[in-house]
Design an enzyme around this catalytic site. Sequence first.
Site, PDB file in Angstrom:
ATOM      1  N   PRO A   1      29.876  -9.681  62.914  1.00 54.97           N
ATOM      2  CA  PRO A   1      28.754  -9.150  62.135  1.00 54.97           C
ATOM      3  C   PRO A   1      28.235 -10.192  61.136  1.00 54.97           C
ATOM      4  CG  PRO A   1      30.801  -8.335  61.208  1.00 54.97           C
ATOM      5  CD  PRO A   1      31.175  -9.139  62.437  1.00 54.97           C
TER       6      PRO A   1
ATOM      7  N   TYR B   1       9.138 -12.710  61.751  1.00 52.98           N
ATOM      8  CA  TYR B   1       9.462 -11.495  62.520  1.00 52.98           C
ATOM      9  C   TYR B   1       8.636 -10.283  62.089  1.00 52.98           C
ATOM     10  CZ  TYR B   1      14.024 -14.008  62.727  1.00 52.98           C
ATOM     11  OH  TYR B   1      15.036 -14.911  62.867  1.00 52.98           O
TER      12      TYR B   1
ATOM     13  N   CYS C   1       0.029 -22.759  51.650  1.00 52.04           N
ATOM     14  CA  CYS C   1      -1.309 -22.801  52.248  1.00 52.04           C
ATOM     15  C   CYS C   1      -1.281 -22.391  53.713  1.00 52.04           C
ATOM     16  CB  CYS C   1      -1.892 -24.192  52.080  1.00 52.04           C
ATOM     17  SG  CYS C   1      -2.088 -24.558  50.341  1.00 52.04           S
TER      18      CYS C   1
ATOM     19  N   TYR D   1      19.798 -14.116  56.489  1.00 55.14           N
ATOM     20  CA  TYR D   1      18.665 -14.852  57.070  1.00 55.14           C
ATOM     21  C   TYR D   1      17.555 -15.062  56.032  1.00 55.14           C
ATOM     22  CZ  TYR D   1      21.403 -13.402  61.070  1.00 55.14           C
ATOM     23  OH  TYR D   1      22.461 -13.183  61.933  1.00 55.14           O
TER      24      TYR D   1
HETATM   25  C1  LIG Z   1      23.456 -14.260  65.115  1.00 52.91           C
HETATM   26  C2  LIG Z   1      24.713 -13.955  65.826  1.00 52.91           C
HETATM   27  C3  LIG Z   1      25.577 -12.973  65.333  1.00 52.91           C
HETATM   28  C4  LIG Z   1      25.274 -12.148  64.103  1.00 52.91           C
HETATM   29  O1  LIG Z   1      24.235 -11.246  64.308  1.00 52.91           O
HETATM   30  P1  LIG Z   1      23.913 -10.149  63.181  1.00 52.91           P
HETATM   31  O2  LIG Z   1      22.772  -9.416  63.735  1.00 52.91           O
HETATM   32  O3  LIG Z   1      23.582 -10.882  61.940  1.00 52.91           O
HETATM   33  O4  LIG Z   1      25.122  -9.296  63.040  1.00 52.91           O
HETATM   34  C5  LIG Z   1      26.771 -12.780  65.994  1.00 52.91           C
HETATM   35  N1  LIG Z   1      27.099 -13.489  67.097  1.00 52.91           N
HETATM   36  C6  LIG Z   1      26.283 -14.428  67.612  1.00 52.91           C
HETATM   37  C7  LIG Z   1      26.705 -15.177  68.819  1.00 52.91           C
HETATM   38  C8  LIG Z   1      25.055 -14.684  66.993  1.00 52.91           C
HETATM   39  O5  LIG Z   1      24.237 -15.607  67.509  1.00 52.91           O
END
Ligand SMILES: *Cc1c(COP(=O)(O)O)cnc(C)c1O
Length: 421
Positions: free
Chosen positions: A279, A321, A346, A375
Amino acid sequence: MDHFTLIDGVMHAEQVPLPAIAEAVQTPVYVYSTATIERHARVFCEAVAGCGNGTPLVAFAVKANPNGAVLATLAKAGLGADVVSEGELLRALHAGVAPEKIVFSGVGKTAAEMARALDAGIGQFNLESEQEAEMLSAVAAARGATAQVAYRINPDVDAGTHAKISTGKSENKFGIPYDTALAACDRARAMPGLQVRGVAVHIGSQLTDLAPLEAAFGRVGKLITALRAAGHDIVTADLGGGLGVPYDPAKPAPPSPEAYGAMVRRATEGWNVRLMFEPGRLIVANAGVLLTRVIRVKPGVTSPFVIVDAAMNDLLRPSLYDAWHDIRSVTPRDGEMTATVVGPVCESGDTFATRRAMGAVEADDLILFATAGAYGATMASTYNSRPLTPEVLVSGDRWAVVRERPPVEALIEQDTLPDWL
Ligand SMILES: *Cc1c(COP(=O)(O)O)cnc(C)c1O
């Protein structure tokens, strides 16, 4: 749930008033709450405890928030790390994550990165192609090492999230096709320096429905059975990350960690493996805000523009996004307004919210973008020659700058002139 609340009409992070941080560090600035980070880590770990054999490994996806103090907080809480580059690997080790709790993901690991990770003794490599398996085999064999590996399968399920963060459809670059996984594992078993020990999957981010995850996990389960029948010693399954968080309070909340845990328990029944999770967003998103000051309010044709001192270079998600971040006043005034909230960069894409109903604000007011701990700072750039956003970590009534705002001169000094100028 988070720890950003109004106390006597002033927004606080835990017990620290946000205006005090803005005064001392200036804006824009990311502010993180330790109590929220720790709470989310605990809630997730408890939700998946009892799933699979032993205690699951919860490896925080470092890319969501790689700040050293955030990583150290999570390492202290016992989490591992999911890394996708040498930089993230070194950050995780530096923050005190035990090497055996580190998983290396990503489609483009280089030989140099593999060597570094093998030398550090990381727990697992998640392979994303047979070409990558061959490279890792060569690197490991050359050092007399054995890499513990799992193939990441692409289960070809639609995660139902934004296309840019969807990773489990067959047209996406991630993982190997489910149908070829068994043969790929057979070939990997024959390669020196590789020990195939598991299966991995990660179908995308900000998932608000458990059904695609359950479908993907179903495929992992089938593959485990097939691999065992072919004589593989499968001891782990990495179920990735991806669980969504509430950004817009007007929308239904995504499934809770408890509901996710219950689904995992059901989906992995009888697998007889240790589970791993990755996570990212779920642990840190609600633990951070981007604090910014209103520079001025400019009249517009359809609605006024609230121009703030944060911009798309500090928080890219809205322009990348179309992401929603709740906007809150730090010292709310009476009244409401509908405004388009923009930064100074800009580009018309430098827009945080379009005709948003929000509390009334005036020049010099502090506002915050909520749910910015994942992020956020990690995607920041210096576009428009704006120095990287500083970061502050709060714990109770204490706070500390955990990344300084570099002086603008540092940007200029990074460039060097060739001898003909
Ligand atoms: C980005 C990523 C995650 C984490 O995703 P979340 O949506 O932030 O939980 C886990 N594993 C891999 C391989 C990823 O690229």
